[in-house]
Design a protein around this motif. Structure first.
Motif, PDB file in Angstrom:
ATOM      1  N   CYS A 112       0.838  -1.200   0.000  1.00 55.12           N
ATOM      2  CA  CYS A 112       0.000   0.000   0.000  1.00 55.12           C
ATOM      3  C   CYS A 112       0.874   1.252   0.000  1.00 55.12           C
ATOM      4  CB  CYS A 112      -0.940   0.011   1.195  1.00 55.12           C
ATOM      5  SG  CYS A 112      -0.109   0.235   2.795  1.00 55.12           S
ATOM      6  N   GLU A 113       0.248   2.382  -0.203  1.00 60.68           N
ATOM      7  CA  GLU A 113       0.946   3.665  -0.190  1.00 60.68           C
ATOM      8  C   GLU A 113       0.368   4.520   0.934  1.00 60.68           C
ATOM      9  OE1 GLU A 113       1.789   7.466  -3.153  1.00 60.68           O
ATOM     10  OE2 GLU A 113       1.281   5.512  -3.996  1.00 60.68           O
ATOM     11  N   PRO A 114       1.071   4.644   2.054  1.00 57.89           N
ATOM     12  CA  PRO A 114       0.518   5.376   3.205  1.00 57.89           C
ATOM     13  C   PRO A 114       0.239   6.847   2.886  1.00 57.89           C
ATOM     14  CG  PRO A 114       2.407   4.049   3.862  1.00 57.89           C
ATOM     15  CD  PRO A 114       2.376   4.045   2.361  1.00 57.89           C
ATOM     16  N   ASP A 115      -0.799   7.363   3.538  1.00 58.22           N
ATOM     17  CA  ASP A 115      -1.128   8.785   3.434  1.00 58.22           C
ATOM     18  C   ASP A 115      -0.394   9.604   4.493  1.00 58.22           C
ATOM     19  OD1 ASP A 115      -3.328   8.668   1.373  1.00 58.22           O
ATOM     20  OD2 ASP A 115      -4.180   7.332   2.894  1.00 58.22           O
ATOM     21  N   LEU A 116       0.011   8.942   5.572  1.00 58.50           N
ATOM     22  CA  LEU A 116       0.685   9.611   6.685  1.00 58.50           C
ATOM     23  C   LEU A 116       1.695   8.653   7.285  1.00 58.50           C
ATOM     24  CD1 LEU A 116       0.841  12.061   8.700  1.00 58.50           C
ATOM     25  CD2 LEU A 116      -0.884  10.848  10.071  1.00 58.50           C
ATOM     26  N   LEU A 117       2.912   9.159   7.528  1.00 56.60           N
ATOM     27  CA  LEU A 117       3.972   8.374   8.150  1.00 56.60           C
ATOM     28  C   LEU A 117       4.231   8.880   9.561  1.00 56.60           C
ATOM     29  CD1 LEU A 117       6.476   8.337   5.143  1.00 56.60           C
ATOM     30  CD2 LEU A 117       4.990   6.449   5.856  1.00 56.60           C
ATOM     31  N   CYS A 118       4.244   7.967  10.531  1.00 51.41           N
ATOM     32  CA  CYS A 118       4.514   8.317  11.931  1.00 51.41           C
ATOM     33  C   CYS A 118       5.800   7.614  12.357  1.00 51.41           C
ATOM     34  CB  CYS A 118       3.365   7.866  12.822  1.00 51.41           C
ATOM     35  SG  CYS A 118       1.758   8.561  12.401  1.00 51.41           S
ATOM     36  N   PHE A 119       6.783   8.397  12.759  1.00 54.21           N
ATOM     37  CA  PHE A 119       8.106   7.849  13.065  1.00 54.21           C
ATOM     38  C   PHE A 119       8.441   7.948  14.552  1.00 54.21           C
ATOM     39  CE2 PHE A 119       8.467   9.136   8.613  1.00 54.21           C
ATOM     40  CZ  PHE A 119       9.022   7.993   8.047  1.00 54.21           C
ATOM     41  N   ASP A 120       9.148   6.947  15.044  1.00 47.97           N
ATOM     42  CA  ASP A 120       9.773   7.022  16.357  1.00 47.97           C
ATOM     43  C   ASP A 120      11.093   7.767  16.171  1.00 47.97           C
ATOM     44  OD1 ASP A 120      10.652   6.646  18.952  1.00 47.97           O
ATOM     45  OD2 ASP A 120      11.517   4.687  18.502  1.00 47.97           O
ATOM     46  N   GLY A 121      11.007   9.069  16.119  1.00 47.03           N
ATOM     47  CA  GLY A 121      12.159   9.925  15.874  1.00 47.03           C
ATOM     48  C   GLY A 121      11.690  11.352  15.677  1.00 47.03           C
ATOM     49  N   SER A 122      12.592  12.281  15.812  1.00 49.71           N
ATOM     50  CA  SER A 122      12.231  13.695  15.730  1.00 49.71           C
ATOM     51  C   SER A 122      11.959  14.132  14.298  1.00 49.71           C
ATOM     52  CB  SER A 122      13.343  14.564  16.314  1.00 49.71           C
ATOM     53  OG  SER A 122      13.402  14.423  17.707  1.00 49.71           O
ATOM     54  N   GLY A 123      11.199  15.197  14.181  1.00 47.71           N
ATOM     55  CA  GLY A 123      11.016  15.884  12.912  1.00 47.71           C
ATOM     56  C   GLY A 123      11.712  17.231  12.998  1.00 47.71           C
ATOM     57  N   ARG A 124      10.906  18.289  13.125  1.00 48.03           N
ATOM     58  CA  ARG A 124      11.474  19.639  13.176  1.00 48.03           C
ATOM     59  C   ARG A 124      12.107  19.948  14.532  1.00 48.03           C
ATOM     60  NH1 ARG A 124       8.452  25.374  11.533  1.00 48.03           N
ATOM     61  NH2 ARG A 124      10.389  26.434  10.888  1.00 48.03           N
ATOM     62  N   ILE A 125      11.765  19.204  15.563  1.00 41.76           N
ATOM     63  CA  ILE A 125      12.458  19.364  16.852  1.00 41.76           C
ATOM     64  C   ILE A 125      13.836  18.722  16.707  1.00 41.76           C
ATOM     65  CG2 ILE A 125      12.474  18.813  19.303  1.00 41.76           C
ATOM     66  CD1 ILE A 125       9.481  18.885  19.332  1.00 41.76           C
ATOM     67  N   HIS A 126      14.745  19.494  16.168  1.00 45.39           N
ATOM     68  CA  HIS A 126      16.080  19.008  15.815  1.00 45.39           C
ATOM     69  C   HIS A 126      16.982  20.222  15.650  1.00 45.39           C
ATOM     70  CE1 HIS A 126      19.229  17.562  13.025  1.00 45.39           C
ATOM     71  NE2 HIS A 126      19.079  16.399  13.638  1.00 45.39           N
ATOM     72  N   TYR A 127      18.249  20.055  15.920  1.00 42.28           N
ATOM     73  CA  TYR A 127      19.188  21.177  15.875  1.00 42.28           C
ATOM     74  C   TYR A 127      19.155  21.910  14.536  1.00 42.28           C
ATOM     75  CZ  TYR A 127      21.033  18.397  19.744  1.00 42.28           C
ATOM     76  OH  TYR A 127      21.154  17.664  20.901  1.00 42.28           O
ATOM     77  N   ARG A 128      18.971  21.147  13.459  1.00 37.60           N
ATOM     78  CA  ARG A 128      18.948  21.757  12.118  1.00 37.60           C
ATOM     79  C   ARG A 128      17.582  21.578  11.444  1.00 37.60           C
ATOM     80  NH1 ARG A 128      23.585  20.219  13.808  1.00 37.60           N
ATOM     81  NH2 ARG A 128      23.119  17.993  13.511  1.00 37.60           N
ATOM     82  N   GLN A 129      16.542  21.344  12.271  1.00 36.25           N
ATOM     83  CA  GLN A 129      15.159  21.194  11.818  1.00 36.25           C
ATOM     84  C   GLN A 129      14.989  20.028  10.851  1.00 36.25           C
ATOM     85  OE1 GLN A 129      12.980  25.147  11.232  1.00 36.25           O
ATOM     86  NE2 GLN A 129      15.063  25.703  10.634  1.00 36.25           N
ATOM     87  N   ALA A 130      15.814  19.016  10.974  1.00 35.98           N
ATOM     88  CA  ALA A 130      15.794  17.910  10.009  1.00 35.98           C
ATOM     89  C   ALA A 130      16.084  16.582  10.693  1.00 35.98           C
ATOM     90  CB  ALA A 130      16.787  18.154   8.879  1.00 35.98           C
ATOM     91  N   GLY A 131      15.165  16.167  11.561  1.00 35.60           N
ATOM     92  CA  GLY A 131      15.304  14.864  12.181  1.00 35.60           C
ATOM     93  C   GLY A 131      14.885  13.747  11.237  1.00 35.60           C
ATOM     94  N   LEU A 132      14.814  12.542  11.778  1.00 35.62           N
ATOM     95  CA  LEU A 132      14.496  11.358  10.985  1.00 35.62           C
ATOM     96  C   LEU A 132      13.189  11.508  10.215  1.00 35.62           C
ATOM     97  CD1 LEU A 132      15.219   8.303  10.435  1.00 35.62           C
ATOM     98  CD2 LEU A 132      13.778   7.780  12.413  1.00 35.62           C
ATOM     99  N   ALA A 133      12.149  12.028  10.876  1.00 33.69           N
ATOM    100  CA  ALA A 133      10.841  12.163  10.228  1.00 33.69           C
ATOM    101  C   ALA A 133      10.876  13.173   9.087  1.00 33.69           C
ATOM    102  CB  ALA A 133       9.789  12.570  11.258  1.00 33.69           C
ATOM    103  N   THR A 134      11.732  14.174   9.204  1.00 30.70           N
ATOM    104  CA  THR A 134      11.867  15.155   8.124  1.00 30.70           C
ATOM    105  C   THR A 134      12.604  14.544   6.935  1.00 30.70           C
ATOM    106  OG1 THR A 134      11.959  16.894   9.795  1.00 30.70           O
ATOM    107  CG2 THR A 134      12.593  17.500   7.566  1.00 30.70           C
ATOM    108  N   HIS A 135      13.709  13.869   7.211  1.00 27.74           N
ATOM    109  CA  HIS A 135      14.473  13.200   6.143  1.00 27.74           C
ATOM    110  C   HIS A 135      13.564  12.310   5.301  1.00 27.74           C
ATOM    111  CE1 HIS A 135      18.992  13.552   6.832  1.00 27.74           C
ATOM    112  NE2 HIS A 135      18.490  14.315   7.774  1.00 27.74           N
ATOM    113  N   LEU A 136      12.860  11.406   5.976  1.00 32.34           N
ATOM    114  CA  LEU A 136      12.100  10.391   5.245  1.00 32.34           C
ATOM    115  C   LEU A 136      10.795  10.950   4.690  1.00 32.34           C
ATOM    116  CD1 LEU A 136      12.894   7.367   7.530  1.00 32.34           C
ATOM    117  CD2 LEU A 136      13.831   7.894   5.300  1.00 32.34           C
ATOM    118  N   GLY A 137      10.235  11.938   5.356  1.00 34.20           N
ATOM    119  CA  GLY A 137       9.062  12.600   4.779  1.00 34.20           C
ATOM    120  C   GLY A 137       9.405  13.249   3.450  1.00 34.20           C
ATOM    121  N   VAL A 138      10.570  13.888   3.387  1.00 36.08           N
ATOM    122  CA  VAL A 138      11.021  14.529   2.145  1.00 36.08           C
ATOM    123  C   VAL A 138      11.346  13.479   1.087  1.00 36.08           C
ATOM    124  CG1 VAL A 138      12.894  15.877   1.108  1.00 36.08           C
ATOM    125  CG2 VAL A 138      11.829  16.655   3.230  1.00 36.08           C
TER     126      VAL A 138
END
Length: 249
Positions: A112-138
């Motif tokens: 399937c192709e998910p509509d929303l991804l939920c990660f055990d990891g930070s997104g924008r709460i990160h020193y450079r605004q690019a945690g795991l959820a940001t990397h993979l979301g992009v």
């Protein structure tokens, strides 16, 4: 690596851009049906509900077990995993470079192709605004959110101690974050709390990964919680990763 993270943060969209109705994201099939109209049948409501994928990992020796569990209207519709050798050591703030590849391997096995991804990891709460959820979301250009138990950086607008279920407060950027001080980069969200005042459960820290604004991130996590501290997608992914680890052991 840090320069690449800044490029990813520049590419990420910290605004609500969904291909679905975010108010339909709920672990309860009854709530989903109500949001889609009382006249809809259970089958129609489920078919129209967004697919929400939870992603978590377990580790065995030098391998990552990346597990994905996909929910639709509160029902598990798919589970998958990948076992991948780790080639980069753990470095605070650079988690995506260690764990991102293994997670990509698992997500690529989904039917399937998910509509929303939920990660055990930070997104924008990160020193450079690019945690795991940001990397993979992009990488997948999919709405994504990061959910963690410990605050990596930023400052809560209010004290988080002893708060009731459903309470939230913004997390604002501080000197440790690569953006203007006071920028709202996520939320503290109290998903569960003890009834006794003698002990307390700490809140979750949730943040946008990609194509989500901070406030909506908290709304989505609230809709996905069901009496546990973790929202159902990542809670089930965590359990599934442990199950696979046990089988491999």
């Amino acid at each position: 690596m840090e320069s690449l993270q800044r490029e990813i943060a520049d590419t990420a969209v910290f605004e609500d851009r969904f291909g679905f109705d975010p108010t339909a994201v709920d672990i309860s099939s009854d709530s989903t049906q109500q949001s889609l109209g009382a006249a809809a049948s259970d089958t129609e409501a489920t078919a129209d509900a967004p697919l929400v994928a939870g992603v978590d990992q377990a580790f065995l020796d030098h391998r990552a077990i990346s597990a994905v569990v996909v929910l639709q209207a509160g029902e598990v519709v798919e589970r998958t995993y990948a076992v991948t050798e780790l080639s980069i050591p753990y470095i605070p703030g650079l988690l995506a470079f260690r764990e991102g590849g293994p997670i990509v391997a698992a997500l690529e096995t989904l039917d399937c192709e998910p509509d929303l991804l939920c990660f055990d990891g930070s997104g924008r709460i990160h020193y450079r605004q690019a945690g795991l959820a940001t990397h993979l979301g992009v990488v997948f250009d999919t709405p994504s959110i990061g959910i963690v138990k410990n605050l990596l950086c930023g400052t809560p607008r209010e004290s988080v101690d002893g708060r009731p279920v459903g309470w939230r407060t913004p997390i604002e950027a501080d000197d440790a974050v690569d953006c203007a001080d006071g920028t709202v980069i996520g939320y503290a969200y109290q998903s569960r709390q003890y009834e006794s005042s003698n002990r307390h459960i700490n809140p979750l820290y949730v943040s946008p990964g990609h194509r989500v604004v901070a406030e909506t991130t908290a709304d989505l996590v609230s809709a996905l919680c069901d009496g546990y501290k973790l929202p159902e997608p990542t809670r089930l992914a965590d359990s599934y990763a442990d199950e696979i680890k046990s089988d491999l052991s």
